[in-house]
Motif scaffolding. Structure first.
Motif, PDB file in Angstrom:
ATOM      1  N   GLU A   1      11.001  26.029 -13.620  1.00  0.00           N
ATOM      2  CA  GLU A   1      11.897  25.384 -12.675  1.00  0.00           C
ATOM      3  C   GLU A   1      12.853  26.372 -11.999  1.00  0.00           C
ATOM      4  O   GLU A   1      13.253  26.172 -10.846  1.00  0.00           O
ATOM      5  CB  GLU A   1      12.686  24.263 -13.354  1.00  0.00           C
ATOM      6  CG  GLU A   1      13.490  24.685 -14.555  1.00  0.00           C
ATOM      7  CD  GLU A   1      14.188  23.510 -15.229  1.00  0.00           C
ATOM      8  OE1 GLU A   1      13.813  22.355 -14.962  1.00  0.00           O
ATOM      9  OE2 GLU A   1      15.111  23.757 -16.022  1.00  0.00           O
ATOM     10  N   GLU A   2      13.195  27.479 -12.680  1.00  0.00           N
ATOM     11  CA  GLU A   2      14.081  28.463 -12.070  1.00  0.00           C
ATOM     12  C   GLU A   2      13.427  29.198 -10.900  1.00  0.00           C
ATOM     13  O   GLU A   2      14.108  29.798 -10.076  1.00  0.00           O
ATOM     14  CB  GLU A   2      14.545  29.496 -13.109  1.00  0.00           C
ATOM     15  CG  GLU A   2      15.484  28.960 -14.184  1.00  0.00           C
ATOM     16  CD  GLU A   2      14.722  28.282 -15.316  1.00  0.00           C
ATOM     17  OE1 GLU A   2      13.465  28.272 -15.262  1.00  0.00           O
ATOM     18  OE2 GLU A   2      15.373  27.760 -16.246  1.00  0.00           O
ATOM     19  N   GLU A   3      12.094  29.163 -10.828  1.00  0.00           N
ATOM     20  CA  GLU A   3      11.395  29.872  -9.761  1.00  0.00           C
ATOM     21  C   GLU A   3      11.073  28.984  -8.560  1.00  0.00           C
ATOM     22  O   GLU A   3      10.695  29.479  -7.498  1.00  0.00           O
ATOM     23  CB  GLU A   3      10.087  30.465 -10.302  1.00  0.00           C
ATOM     24  CG  GLU A   3      10.269  31.503 -11.405  1.00  0.00           C
ATOM     25  CD  GLU A   3       8.936  32.020 -11.921  1.00  0.00           C
ATOM     26  OE1 GLU A   3       7.894  31.734 -11.276  1.00  0.00           O
ATOM     27  OE2 GLU A   3       8.931  32.690 -12.966  1.00  0.00           O
ATOM     28  N   ALA A   4      11.225  27.687  -8.734  1.00  0.00           N
ATOM     29  CA  ALA A   4      10.755  26.749  -7.713  1.00  0.00           C
ATOM     30  C   ALA A   4      11.476  26.908  -6.379  1.00  0.00           C
ATOM     31  O   ALA A   4      10.863  26.800  -5.312  1.00  0.00           O
ATOM     32  CB  ALA A   4      10.915  25.318  -8.224  1.00  0.00           C
TER      33      ALA A   4
ATOM     34  N   PHE B   1       9.639  23.660 -17.267  1.00  0.00           N
ATOM     35  CA  PHE B   1       8.525  23.788 -16.332  1.00  0.00           C
ATOM     36  C   PHE B   1       8.399  22.476 -15.554  1.00  0.00           C
ATOM     37  O   PHE B   1       8.684  21.402 -16.078  1.00  0.00           O
ATOM     38  CB  PHE B   1       7.212  24.086 -17.065  1.00  0.00           C
ATOM     39  CG  PHE B   1       7.162  25.450 -17.677  1.00  0.00           C
ATOM     40  CD1 PHE B   1       6.635  26.517 -16.974  1.00  0.00           C
ATOM     41  CD2 PHE B   1       7.662  25.677 -18.952  1.00  0.00           C
ATOM     42  CE1 PHE B   1       6.589  27.788 -17.533  1.00  0.00           C
ATOM     43  CE2 PHE B   1       7.629  26.932 -19.518  1.00  0.00           C
ATOM     44  CZ  PHE B   1       7.094  27.995 -18.809  1.00  0.00           C
ATOM     45  N   ILE B   2       7.977  22.586 -14.310  1.00  0.00           N
ATOM     46  CA  ILE B   2       7.846  21.403 -13.466  1.00  0.00           C
ATOM     47  C   ILE B   2       6.601  20.622 -13.875  1.00  0.00           C
ATOM     48  O   ILE B   2       5.492  21.154 -13.886  1.00  0.00           O
ATOM     49  CB  ILE B   2       7.786  21.806 -11.983  1.00  0.00           C
ATOM     50  CG1 ILE B   2       9.139  22.394 -11.573  1.00  0.00           C
ATOM     51  CG2 ILE B   2       7.438  20.607 -11.098  1.00  0.00           C
ATOM     52  CD1 ILE B   2       9.204  22.883 -10.146  1.00  0.00           C
ATOM     53  N   LYS B   3       6.807  19.352 -14.191  1.00  0.00           N
ATOM     54  CA  LYS B   3       5.719  18.509 -14.672  1.00  0.00           C
ATOM     55  C   LYS B   3       5.205  17.534 -13.615  1.00  0.00           C
ATOM     56  O   LYS B   3       4.063  17.081 -13.686  1.00  0.00           O
ATOM     57  CB  LYS B   3       6.177  17.727 -15.908  1.00  0.00           C
ATOM     58  CG  LYS B   3       6.534  18.619 -17.092  1.00  0.00           C
ATOM     59  CD  LYS B   3       6.964  17.783 -18.279  1.00  0.00           C
ATOM     60  CE  LYS B   3       7.247  18.656 -19.494  1.00  0.00           C
ATOM     61  NZ  LYS B   3       7.670  17.842 -20.672  1.00  0.00           N
ATOM     62  N   LYS B   4       6.064  17.210 -12.665  1.00  0.00           N
ATOM     63  CA  LYS B   4       5.664  16.233 -11.659  1.00  0.00           C
ATOM     64  C   LYS B   4       6.487  16.436 -10.397  1.00  0.00           C
ATOM     65  O   LYS B   4       7.691  16.706 -10.474  1.00  0.00           O
ATOM     66  CB  LYS B   4       5.870  14.814 -12.195  1.00  0.00           C
ATOM     67  CG  LYS B   4       5.404  13.705 -11.260  1.00  0.00           C
ATOM     68  CD  LYS B   4       5.616  12.330 -11.905  1.00  0.00           C
ATOM     69  CE  LYS B   4       5.103  11.216 -11.008  1.00  0.00           C
ATOM     70  NZ  LYS B   4       5.302   9.881 -11.631  1.00  0.00           N
ATOM     71  N   VAL B   5       5.848  16.320  -9.252  1.00  0.00           N
ATOM     72  CA  VAL B   5       6.541  16.409  -7.963  1.00  0.00           C
ATOM     73  C   VAL B   5       6.039  15.291  -7.059  1.00  0.00           C
ATOM     74  O   VAL B   5       4.832  15.132  -6.878  1.00  0.00           O
ATOM     75  CB  VAL B   5       6.309  17.766  -7.258  1.00  0.00           C
ATOM     76  CG1 VAL B   5       7.141  17.843  -5.980  1.00  0.00           C
ATOM     77  CG2 VAL B   5       6.633  18.927  -8.171  1.00  0.00           C
ATOM     78  N   GLU B   6       6.951  14.516  -6.500  1.00  0.00           N
ATOM     79  CA  GLU B   6       6.593  13.480  -5.540  1.00  0.00           C
ATOM     80  C   GLU B   6       7.364  13.720  -4.247  1.00  0.00           C
ATOM     81  O   GLU B   6       8.550  14.055  -4.277  1.00  0.00           O
ATOM     82  CB  GLU B   6       6.934  12.082  -6.082  1.00  0.00           C
ATOM     83  CG  GLU B   6       6.069  11.631  -7.240  1.00  0.00           C
ATOM     84  CD  GLU B   6       6.401  10.212  -7.681  1.00  0.00           C
ATOM     85  OE1 GLU B   6       7.214   9.552  -6.980  1.00  0.00           O
ATOM     86  OE2 GLU B   6       5.878   9.768  -8.710  1.00  0.00           O
TER      87      GLU B   6
END
Length: 296
Positions: free
Chosen positions: A174-177, A147-152
């Motif tokens: 993350e596979e859906e992002a 799962f995505i935990k951080k995005v910058e």
């Protein structure tokens, strides 16, 4: 760097506001706003040149449609600038003939026409490259563990869509992002045209979606979908490299479809937007869209 902006319409306002909100307010030395209802064809465009122009290093023309763009070279000269950016967001706004006319009228000025604006990268010109280090083709940092935990946002689209998309990716599998990034771009909503551009065979909005998908893929280190060439069927002796010639990403300057040292067609999953145009153009039916995990 001093930026002077020529702006029109909602797209121009959105870009200008985003630049000001994300660190470039002090760089904007002036702006001239034009009405959206100007005719596409203007005989005496010189009368639209602003009378009072401050010294500048870079001219940015956003949202201007048709012949009014012809003022860009003269505005650039009068401000002392040597560089200009005229992003293309639709085929009617900047036909190829007009782009050529502008370029030929300004051999002393470096003018780039990113199509769309969020495809802008460094071109070897100092002012343009400095701008492109902050705004242009999106670049993300993503930390994830399934799962995505951080995005910058390391570099955002000039319209501000990258920041909006980044916020929406948090906690997502993350596979859906990759796919969700495109949907969130449309929800923003993207101001790029939905009309097919004959020069690339695709719409500016689709091109914009391919750029944000690429940013997500590169940040994660893998793609989940891509066009794939069957090497046993692909035979360049039996075609005219239609896949390369018709790929929208190639036509805006990316190496999405290339030939390797053995003359084999290779499709880059990082930049492939899986538009399926290459599939339709391949006379040998050697290309398919595949789902999976394509490590980058």
């Amino acid at each position: 760097m001093r930026i002077y902006i020529l702006s029109s319409g909602k797209y121009g306002s959105r870009v200008t506001n985003n630049l000001a909100e994300h660190g470039m307010a002090s760089n904007i030395v002036g702006m001239e706003e034009f009405p959206q209802d100007l005719p596409l064809f203007i005989d005496e465009f010189q009368e639209y040149i602003p009378q009072s122009l401050p010294p500048a290093d870079l001219i940015l023309a956003v949202g201007l449609s048709g012949d009014i763009n012809m003022i860009v070279p003269e505005v650039t000269r009068r401000t002392g600038a040597k560089s200009a950016i005229i992003p293309i967001y639709g085929p009617e706004q900047m036909p190829p003939g007009l782009q050529q006319e502008i370029t030929e009228s300004a051999p002393d000025i470096r003018i780039v026409f990113p199509k769309p604006f969020c495809s802008l990268e460094a071109v070897g010109d100092a002012p343009i490259d400095e701008f492109a280090s902050h705004f242009g083709k999106p670049v993300l940092y993503i930390k994830s563990d399934k799962f995505i935990k951080k995005v910058e946002v390391l570099r955002g689209a000039p319209c501000g869509s990258t920041n909006y998309i980044a916020r929406g990716l948090w906690s997502m599998p993350e596979e859906e992002a990759e796919i969700q990034a495109t949907q969130k771009l449309h929800n923003y909503p993207c101001n790029a045209s939905t009309d097919t551009d004959p020069s690339v065979g695709d719409t500016s909005m689709h091109l914009a979606s391919y750029q944000i998908k690429e940013a997500v893929k590169r940040a994660l280190g893998f793609a989940t979908k891509s066009a794939v060439v069957d090497p046993e069927i692909c035979n360049l002796n039996k075609c005219q490299e239609e896949c390369v010639k018709n790929c929208p990403q190639v036509l805006i300057g990316l190496d999405t479809i290339t030939l390797d040292e053995d003359g084999q067609v290779v499709i880059d999953p990082a930049t492939c937007g899986y538009c399926e145009i290459c599939i339709k153009e391949c006379p040998l039916n050697a290309i398919n869209i595949e789902n999976g995990r394509f490590e980058l």
